[in-house]
Design an enzyme around this catalytic site. Structure first.
Site, PDB file in Angstrom:
ATOM      1  N   ARG A   1       0.526   6.291   7.524  1.00  0.00           N
ATOM      2  CA  ARG A   1       0.574   6.425   6.061  1.00  0.00           C
ATOM      3  C   ARG A   1       0.075   7.787   5.610  1.00  0.00           C
ATOM      4  O   ARG A   1       0.472   8.298   4.571  1.00  0.00           O
ATOM      5  CB  ARG A   1      -0.300   5.359   5.396  1.00  0.00           C
TER       6      ARG A   1
ATOM      7  N   GLU B   1       7.412   2.662  -6.569  1.00  0.00           N
ATOM      8  CA  GLU B   1       7.688   2.110  -5.233  1.00  0.00           C
ATOM      9  C   GLU B   1       7.799   3.232  -4.216  1.00  0.00           C
ATOM     10  O   GLU B   1       8.200   4.345  -4.549  1.00  0.00           O
ATOM     11  CB  GLU B   1       9.024   1.349  -5.270  1.00  0.00           C
ATOM     12  N   ASP B   2       7.464   2.917  -2.975  1.00  0.00           N
ATOM     13  CA  ASP B   2       7.660   3.886  -1.893  1.00  0.00           C
ATOM     14  C   ASP B   2       9.131   3.987  -1.506  1.00  0.00           C
ATOM     15  O   ASP B   2       9.675   5.078  -1.371  1.00  0.00           O
ATOM     16  CB  ASP B   2       6.794   3.537  -0.672  1.00  0.00           C
TER      17      ASP B   2
ATOM     18  N   LYS C   1       0.831  -1.192   0.000  1.00  0.00           N
ATOM     19  CA  LYS C   1       0.000   0.000   0.000  1.00  0.00           C
ATOM     20  C   LYS C   1       0.866   1.242   0.000  1.00  0.00           C
ATOM     21  O   LYS C   1       0.397   2.344  -0.226  1.00  0.00           O
ATOM     22  CB  LYS C   1      -0.909   0.018   1.241  1.00  0.00           C
ATOM     23  N   GLY C   2       2.149   1.043   0.294  1.00  0.00           N
ATOM     24  CA  GLY C   2       3.052   2.174   0.519  1.00  0.00           C
ATOM     25  C   GLY C   2       3.188   3.135  -0.645  1.00  0.00           C
ATOM     26  O   GLY C   2       3.426   4.322  -0.457  1.00  0.00           O
TER      27      GLY C   2
ATOM     28  N   VAL D   1      11.571   5.020   8.314  1.00  0.00           N
ATOM     29  CA  VAL D   1      10.769   6.214   8.057  1.00  0.00           C
ATOM     30  C   VAL D   1       9.298   5.870   7.838  1.00  0.00           C
ATOM     31  O   VAL D   1       8.968   4.766   7.400  1.00  0.00           O
ATOM     32  CB  VAL D   1      11.313   7.015   6.843  1.00  0.00           C
TER      33      VAL D   1
ATOM     34  N   ASP E   1      15.033  -0.706  -0.104  1.00  0.00           N
ATOM     35  CA  ASP E   1      15.866  -0.946   1.067  1.00  0.00           C
ATOM     36  C   ASP E   1      16.946  -1.961   0.662  1.00  0.00           C
ATOM     37  O   ASP E   1      17.943  -1.593   0.059  1.00  0.00           O
ATOM     38  CB  ASP E   1      14.919  -1.450   2.174  1.00  0.00           C
TER      39      ASP E   1
HETATM   40  P1  IMP Z   1      13.419  -4.296   0.275  1.00  0.00           P
HETATM   41  O1  IMP Z   1      12.889  -5.528  -0.374  1.00  0.00           O
HETATM   42  O2  IMP Z   1      14.354  -4.630   1.411  1.00  0.00           O
HETATM   43  O3  IMP Z   1      14.035  -3.314  -0.672  1.00  0.00           O
HETATM   44  O4  IMP Z   1      12.209  -3.673   1.050  1.00  0.00           O
HETATM   45  C1  IMP Z   1      11.402  -2.737   0.517  1.00  0.00           C
HETATM   46  C2  IMP Z   1      10.106  -2.668   1.296  1.00  0.00           C
HETATM   47  O5  IMP Z   1      10.330  -2.676   2.715  1.00  0.00           O
HETATM   48  C3  IMP Z   1       9.423  -1.360   1.033  1.00  0.00           C
HETATM   49  O6  IMP Z   1       8.584  -1.443  -0.085  1.00  0.00           O
HETATM   50  C4  IMP Z   1       8.674  -1.113   2.331  1.00  0.00           C
HETATM   51  O7  IMP Z   1       7.428  -1.758   2.291  1.00  0.00           O
HETATM   52  C5  IMP Z   1       9.532  -1.747   3.379  1.00  0.00           C
HETATM   53  N1  IMP Z   1      10.401  -0.756   4.051  1.00  0.00           N
HETATM   54  C6  IMP Z   1      11.746  -0.666   3.973  1.00  0.00           C
HETATM   55  N2  IMP Z   1      12.220   0.350   4.711  1.00  0.00           N
HETATM   56  C7  IMP Z   1      11.145   0.944   5.252  1.00  0.00           C
HETATM   57  C8  IMP Z   1      10.983   2.106   6.108  1.00  0.00           C
HETATM   58  O8  IMP Z   1      11.939   2.798   6.524  1.00  0.00           O
HETATM   59  N3  IMP Z   1       9.707   2.424   6.442  1.00  0.00           N
HETATM   60  C9  IMP Z   1       8.634   1.707   6.020  1.00  0.00           C
HETATM   61  N4  IMP Z   1       8.731   0.626   5.220  1.00  0.00           N
HETATM   62  C10 IMP Z   1       9.978   0.249   4.836  1.00  0.00           C
HETATM   63 MG    MG Z   2       6.700  -1.207  -0.580  1.00  0.00          MG
END
Ligand code: IMP
Ligand code: MG
Length: 178
Positions: A164, A97-98, A41-42, A152, A101
C-alpha cells in the site's frame, strides 16, 4: 512463487493527475462544503493527497467494507464493516475509491449513500479497470487513470495487505521459483 512489481504509473504522474482532478472538483463545488468519504483502506492515500489539493472546506468520513478477502479473485458479497460516523443528508458528498473493477462495490455503496439523500453524490476513483465492468448502473464522475485488466498495487492498493505504501502504481506478477 516470487512477487514482482512492474511499474505502471509513476509517482509524479499520479501527483499531476491528483492535482488536475482536485481542480475539477473545486470548480464543480464552488461555495460548498464537501464531504469526502473514503473507502478503507485502499482509498486512504488518494483521499488524503486529493484533499490537500482541494480549494474548498472539506470534511472526512470513512467506510470499511469487505468484498475481496485477501486474494486476487473477486468475491460476490459486499459487507459493510464500518459505516459513516455522521449523516450525509443534504451534504455535498464525494465517494473516493481506489479502483473500480466489476463495479459491484460502487453500485452497492452508492445505493447505500443515496438512501440518506445527500444534496449531491459524486464518485471519484483513482483507477478504472473499465474492461472488467459487470455492473453498469453507476458511472464515476472523476477518474484518474483507465488501466488494463491487470492486478495492480501501490498508492493505497494492496495484495494481501502489502504494497500500500509504494509511491507509484505497479502491476503485480507472480514468477515461478524463489
Ligand atoms: P469491484 O466491486 O469489482 O469494482 O471491486 C473493487 C474493489 O476490488 C476495489 O475497491 C479493490 O479493493 C479491489 N480491487 C480490484 N482490482 C484490484 C487491483 O488490481 N488491485 C488491488 N485491489 C483491487
Ligand atoms: Mg476499494
Amino acid at each position: 512463487m516470487r512477487e514482482v512489481i512492474r511499474p505502471l504509473i509513476p509517482a509524479e504522474e499520479i501527483a499531476r493527475r491528483v492535482e488536475e482532478i482536485a481542480g475539477d472538483i473545486t470548480r464543480d463545488h464552488e461555495g460548498r462544503i464537501v464531504t469526502l468519504i473514503c473507502v478503507l483502506k485502499g482509498g486512504v492515500i488518494f483521499m488524503v493527497d486529493l484533499s490537500r489539493k482541494l480549494n474548498l472546506p472539506v470534511e472526512f468520513d470513512f467506510m470499511d467494507i469487505s468484498s475481496y478477502g485477501n486474494g486476487v479473485v473477486p468475491g460476490g458479497v459486499i459487507k459493510i464493516d464500518k459505516d459513516l460516523e455522521n449523516p450525509i443528508t443534504g451534504k455535498y458528498v464525494i465517494l473516493v475509491e481506489d479502483i473500480i473493477d466489476s463495479g459491484r462495490t460502487l453500485s452497492h455503496l452508492s445505493k447505500h449513500l443515496n438512501a440518506q439523500k445527500p444534496a449531491s453524490l459524486k464518485i471519484c476513483t483513482l483507477l478504472d479497470k473499465k474492461s472488467r465492468r459487470e455492473v453498469y448502473d453507476v458511472i464515476p464522475d472523476y477518474i484518474g487513470f483507465e488501466i488494463p485488466d491487470e492486478f495492480v498495487v501501490g498508492y493505497g492498493l494492496d495484495y494481501a495487505q502489502k504494497y500500500r505504501n509504494l509511491a507509484y502504481i505497479g502491476i503485480l506478477e507472480f514468477i515461478e521459483g524463489e
